[in-house]
Design an enzyme around this catalytic site. Sequence first.
Site, short mmCIF file in Angstrom:
data_model
loop_
_atom_site.label_atom_id
_atom_site.label_comp_id
_atom_site.label_asym_id
_atom_site.label_seq_id
_atom_site.Cartn_x
_atom_site.Cartn_y
_atom_site.Cartn_z
N GLU A 143 -5.49 -5.09 10.72
CA GLU A 143 -4.55 -4.01 10.96
C GLU A 143 -4.84 -3.37 12.30
O GLU A 143 -5.76 -2.54 12.40
CB GLU A 143 -4.61 -2.98 9.83
CG GLU A 143 -6.03 -2.60 9.37
CD GLU A 143 -6.07 -1.30 8.60
OE1 GLU A 143 -5.08 -0.97 7.95
OE2 GLU A 143 -7.11 -0.61 8.69
N GLU A 159 -7.18 4.51 7.93
CA GLU A 159 -6.99 5.92 7.63
C GLU A 159 -8.22 6.50 6.93
O GLU A 159 -8.57 7.66 7.14
CB GLU A 159 -5.73 6.09 6.77
CG GLU A 159 -4.47 5.81 7.57
CD GLU A 159 -3.25 5.50 6.72
OE1 GLU A 159 -2.19 5.23 7.31
OE2 GLU A 159 -3.36 5.50 5.47
N LYS A 190 0.12 4.23 -0.23
CA LYS A 190 -0.55 5.39 0.37
C LYS A 190 -0.34 6.61 -0.55
O LYS A 190 -0.24 6.46 -1.76
CB LYS A 190 -0.09 5.60 1.80
CG LYS A 190 -0.30 4.34 2.66
CD LYS A 190 -0.12 4.57 4.13
CE LYS A 190 -0.37 3.26 4.89
NZ LYS A 190 -0.30 3.45 6.35
N ASN A 231 0.86 -1.18 0.00
CA ASN A 231 0.00 0.00 0.00
C ASN A 231 0.90 1.23 0.00
O ASN A 231 1.45 1.60 1.03
CB ASN A 231 -0.92 -0.02 1.23
CG ASN A 231 -1.79 1.22 1.32
OD1 ASN A 231 -1.90 1.99 0.37
ND2 ASN A 231 -2.42 1.41 2.47
N SER A 267 2.99 -2.42 10.41
CA SER A 267 4.45 -2.24 10.49
C SER A 267 5.21 -3.53 10.24
O SER A 267 6.13 -3.89 10.98
CB SER A 267 4.84 -1.64 11.85
OG SER A 267 4.29 -0.34 11.99
N GLY A 298 2.07 2.49 10.79
CA GLY A 298 2.91 3.66 10.60
C GLY A 298 3.60 4.14 11.85
O GLY A 298 4.19 5.22 11.86
#
Length: 244
Positions: free
Chosen positions: A160, A90, A10, A8, A203, A166
Site C-alpha cells: 500500500e 493508518e 475502516k 477494509n 485506491s 484514500g
Amino acid sequence: MTRLVAGNWKMNGSLAANRDLLDGLVSVPGTEAAVCVPYPYLAQAQQRPAGVALGAQDVSEYDAGAYTGEVSAAMLMEFGCRYAIVGHSERRALFGEDDATAGRKAGAALRAGLVPIVCVGETLPERDEGRVMEVIGRQLEAVREVLGGAAMGEIVLAYEPVWAIGTGRSASVAQVAEVHAAIRAWLKAHGVAGGVRILYGGSVKPDNAAAIFAVADVDGGLIGGASLAAADFMAICRAAAGGV
C-alpha cells in the site's frame, strides 16, 4: 494462485448500512473475497453470504491478559474470522505502531490460526528519496525476524503506497509492477515460498482494477472506500477473477 480481494471497511458502518452491504455481496467464482469489518460488527458479518471470508482490521499482539481495549486472535477466531490486517499505514501513522509491532501481531495471528494480511509501503517523501525497497525491506525483515522464513510463507502481503490510500490517487501500473516484482524478489532471496499472495492496496476502484490485476505478481487487492459499496466491491472481485 487464486486472487484475494479483501475489503477494509475502516471505521465505517452501521447495523442498517451493513445489512444492505452484506446483502449485496455474492461469491465470485475464480477469486476469494473477504470483508474486514470493525470489531463491533463481527457478529453481524457472520451472516455474510457463503463463500465470502471474514476478517478483522487489527489484532492484539497479546494472546490474553490485562490489556484493556485489546482484542485477541483467539477471540477473532470464535467469530469465524480467517484474516486479520496488521501493520496498516493508518495504524503506523496515527497510533504509533512500528515495524516490530506489526511482526508481533502477525505472529499472534498465526499462532491462533488466523492469516495475517501484513501491510507494507512507503510515504511520498520516501518514494521521492528513492528509498521504496529500503523501507519495504525493513518492514518485511521485522516480520521475518518474528515468524522465521517458513512461517512467512503462510501470510498475505499487501503493498500500500501510503500516498495512494484514500487520496483517489493510484500508483501507475508501472509503479505497481516494479514494487510487486521487487517484493517477490525479496521473498525469494530470503527463502520464502513463492506462494505468498501480494495484494495491491491503494485506491483500487472498478475502473482501474482490471489494469492493476493484469500486472504480474499482483495477487489481489486490499480495498478501502470501494468496499463500502457492494456494486463496486463486486465489480472489483469480478475483475480479479478475469471478468468484467
